[in-house]
Design a protein around this motif. Sequence first.
Motif: not given
Length: 404
Positions: A127-129, A349-354, A361-367, A376-383
């Motif tokens: 909701a915040p994102y 929340p864990l993936f958002l913090r860490q 293969e997701w680290q390029a999106d994180v960077a 948060a949108r990248t984490v949401a895609d993963y989860v």
Amino acid sequence: NIWNPTEPNKDCPMLAPFACQPDASRGRLWPERLSSFRSPYQRDRDRIIHSSAFRRLKHKTQVFVEHEGDYYRTRLTHTIEVAQVARTIAGVLGLNTDLAEAVALAHDLGHTPFGHTGEDAMERLMAPYGGFDHNAQALRIVTKLERHYADFDGLNLTWETLEGIAKHNGPVTGPNADKKHDGPLPYALAEVNAQWDLELDTHASAEAQVAAIADDVAYSHHDLHDGLRSGLFTEADLMELPVTGPAFEEVDRLYPDLDNMRRRHEALRRVFGRMVEDVIAVAQNRLTSAQPKSVDDIRHMGTTIIRFSKPLYQDLKAVRSFLFHRMYRAPSVMAVRAEVTRMIDDLFPLFLRQPDLLPPEWQADVAAATDETHLARTVADYVAGMTDRFAIQEHQRLFGNPSN
């Protein structure tokens, strides 16, 4: 047979004038050479079937979590049933069966693990994102997250298939939109629409509307099957309801000595048939009355052309209310809902913090994330992309056994 847009295949049934014509497609965002043997919508269908997100539906919840039993529907078997119903209805009405099937096959690609329970959790967490919606997430998957082709991200589907995914349930903006769409668009839908206008204030094609009603037919039918198998209610309970009660009475009259499993199947297939026949009859009457000359006439009618009759719709409301209370909100189901909600509430929340915990293969999106919203949108895609079993495994790996 070779498909050629300048010389339609004479062996194929003629499409109605209000159907989506393959040679009149608005094309793809990234231009491609036409296939020599598939129409654009056949190509869309095939790309969806071969996508990673489609394969993952095998281990995603319909109602019962994937590990609860092998006999219950999964999101994949549900999707296959929806596609079958959509092809049947579209074929009778002279619509483009390939487009109807493509939309049906893609309609649940954006679902999270644990079905609507997981989606509710993701909607709250995001909701915040910019929010979360499984239809919008399906668009994000087919336009961005599937990364297999050399020339583009996503599947590069036709405009008509993207339109169908976005608004098969009706307009998303404007005066004809459902009130649940009040407020800003989910970010995934807004992102795709900004890139290519999907005309969100109009209705979708008749093919997409068929995919939507096929979804209703399929889940109304198979949830009755799964609820009986689970023991959450009995055939005697269904005898008290409209639609299902008369179906069981007819079977008992015709086959008084039928064993229980065959009796159940015979009754519920009659329920299934009644829904499909009703949709076809209503659509034929409405199309005859409206006399649409093109797919744009369908889009601008201001109402859906594909729907249940009012009497059957009211009867199905009673059946769905029964399913809601006796199945979707049954104590045993609610206990599992609480458990899997906790898993999503822990993982996101864990993936958002860490974010370093995400796979390589997701680290390029994180960077590439420029702020917390982007991250948060990248984490949401993963989860959201997780299967039930993988989410359970990851939760156990990262948080240990609940009993520990």
